[in-house]
Enzyme design. Structure first.
Site, PDB file in Angstrom:
ATOM      1  CB  CYS A 191      45.661  40.637  35.681  1.00 54.02           C
ATOM      2  SG  CYS A 191      47.259  41.040  34.758  1.00 54.02           S
ATOM      3  CB  CYS A 199      45.789  41.337  32.048  1.00 48.71           C
ATOM      4  SG  CYS A 199      46.942  40.395  32.953  1.00 48.71           S
ATOM      5  CG  ASP A 200      41.980  42.565  32.300  1.00 49.22           C
ATOM      6  OD1 ASP A 200      42.154  42.145  30.814  1.00 49.22           O
ATOM      7  OD2 ASP A 200      41.657  41.693  32.793  1.00 49.22           O
TER       8      ASP A 200
END
Ligand SMILES: Cc1cc2nc3c(=O)[nH]c(=O)nc-3n(C[C@H](O)[C@H](O)[C@H](O)COP(=O)(O)OP(=O)(O)OC[C@H]3O[C@@H](n4cnc5c(N)ncnc54)[C@H](O)[C@@H]3O)c2cc1C
Length: 312
Positions: free
Chosen positions: A137, A140-141
């Site tokens: 992701c 997300c990261d």
């Protein structure tokens, strides 16, 4: 015949952000919900260290800590959680039957929040770096890899989108794909290919991940046509080869799209009246904790109103 006093108002299946939010709302609505938390109690965020994009945590929070807090909050209002996996459901009659480790439970309404598994490569060294150097992701990261070199694995629209998004942070993004034919739409491919920070390398697959005590350092890539190998340096890797919604236990009783994601028929209600679904198990687009939580809230409100209407 099911004894009426054993029938729950709502059973929630799954304990990620969608499930706990549905649990919180249905508990506060005095529906005395029962949750089966499943094989991964707390859901996908149990696999990650830092969450920086869930509102309310200015310093960020560890994934497992956040999930424990969501559970505690819902339990405070009466959510009953059993850390067990649902084996099957029978949606052909009401109340619905839910089989859990051989025991059958009944409920007037169900909320399915079983999420979607990221598909991983399964290459050597991957398990150790999951949720650290290797992610599924970028939203997300990605921000953890400022000015670092990363690779993206995949050939579809998601891979192009992830690669393009990562150029905001990374100094270089290498996109590898095992063929030279890409499933991505031409426009997405062209956008990625034209970006000065992105290098697209067809006929490359990951044989093995390389790491040291600080984390990921690179990968051994091979050419599937010849078997020739080479090493590439990277401190981050994003695997974008798809997700698999977790619906097998439903045995085809709810309508899905061609990839298996549950379909809503009216608001968050599925193709079976009284069965609601929320979170990544229906979400082909956003797949974030906050969107799953938001949908869990919607499903709880929809279930509550539907149950209310049954008494009219
Ligand atoms: C490594 C990683 C890092 C991420 N980082 C972020 C981030 O920083 N920010 C962000 O917003 N999102 C992040 N995400 C995405 C986020 O985790 C998901 O969008 C979110 O968890 C989806 O929530 P959900 O409630 O739909 O399902 P999930 O969290 O996937 O939970 C599904 C639940 O269903 C249960 N279940 C499955 N089958 C059964 C069954 N048969 N019976 C009972 N229970 C069952 C499982 O045990 C689990 O509890 C990350 C994802 C990953 C993998």
């Amino acid at each position: 015949m099911v004894a009426p006093d054993t029938v729950r108002n709502v059973i929630i299946i799954g304990s990620g952000p969608a499930g706990y939010t549905a649990g919180l709302y249905t508990a506060r609505a005095m529906l005395e919900p029962l949750m089966f938390a499943g094989y991964m109690s707390g859901g996908q965020l149990m696999l990650t260290s830092d969450i920086e994009n869930f509102p309310g945590y200015p310093q960020g929070i560890g994934g497992p800590d956040m999930m424990l807090q969501l559970r505690e909050q819902a339990e405070r209002f009466g959510l009953e959680v059993q850390d067990k996996n649902v084996e099957s459901v029978d949606l052909s009659t009401r109340p619905f039957a839910v089989t859990v480790e051989g025991e059958v439970f009944h409920a007037h309404a169900l909320i399915v929040c079983t999420g979607a598994e990221s598909i991983w490569l399964g290459a050597e060294g991957e398990a150790e770096q999951k949720g650290r150097g290797i992610s599924t992701c970028a939203t997300c990261d990605g921000a953890f890899f400022r000015d670092e070199e990363v690779i993206v694995v995949g050939g579809g629209d998601s891979a192009m989108e992830e690669a393009t998004f990562l150029t905001r942070f990374a100094s270089k993004v290498t996109l590898i794909h095992r063929r030279d034919v890409f499933r991505a739409s031409q426009v997405m491919y062209d956008r990625a290919a034209a970006h000065p920070k992105i290098e697209i390398r067809p006929f490359r697959q990951v044989e093995r991940w390389l790491s040291d005590e600080k984390g990921l350092t690179g990968a051994v890539l091979s050419d599937p046509r010849t078997g020739e190998t080479e090493e590439i340096a990277c401190t981050g890797a994003f695997i974008a080869i798809g997700h698999k919604p977790i619906t097998a236990f439903l045995d085809g009783q709810l309508k899905t799209d061609e990839e298996g994601y549950l379909l809503h028929s009216q608001h968050t209600m599925t193709s079976v009246e009284g069965v609601f679904a929320a979170g990544d198990v229906v979400d082909t687009r956003y797949r974030q904790a906050i969107t799953a939580a938001g949908m869990g809230c919607q499903a709880a409100i929809d279930a509550e109103r539907w149950l209310e209407a049954q008494h009219d």
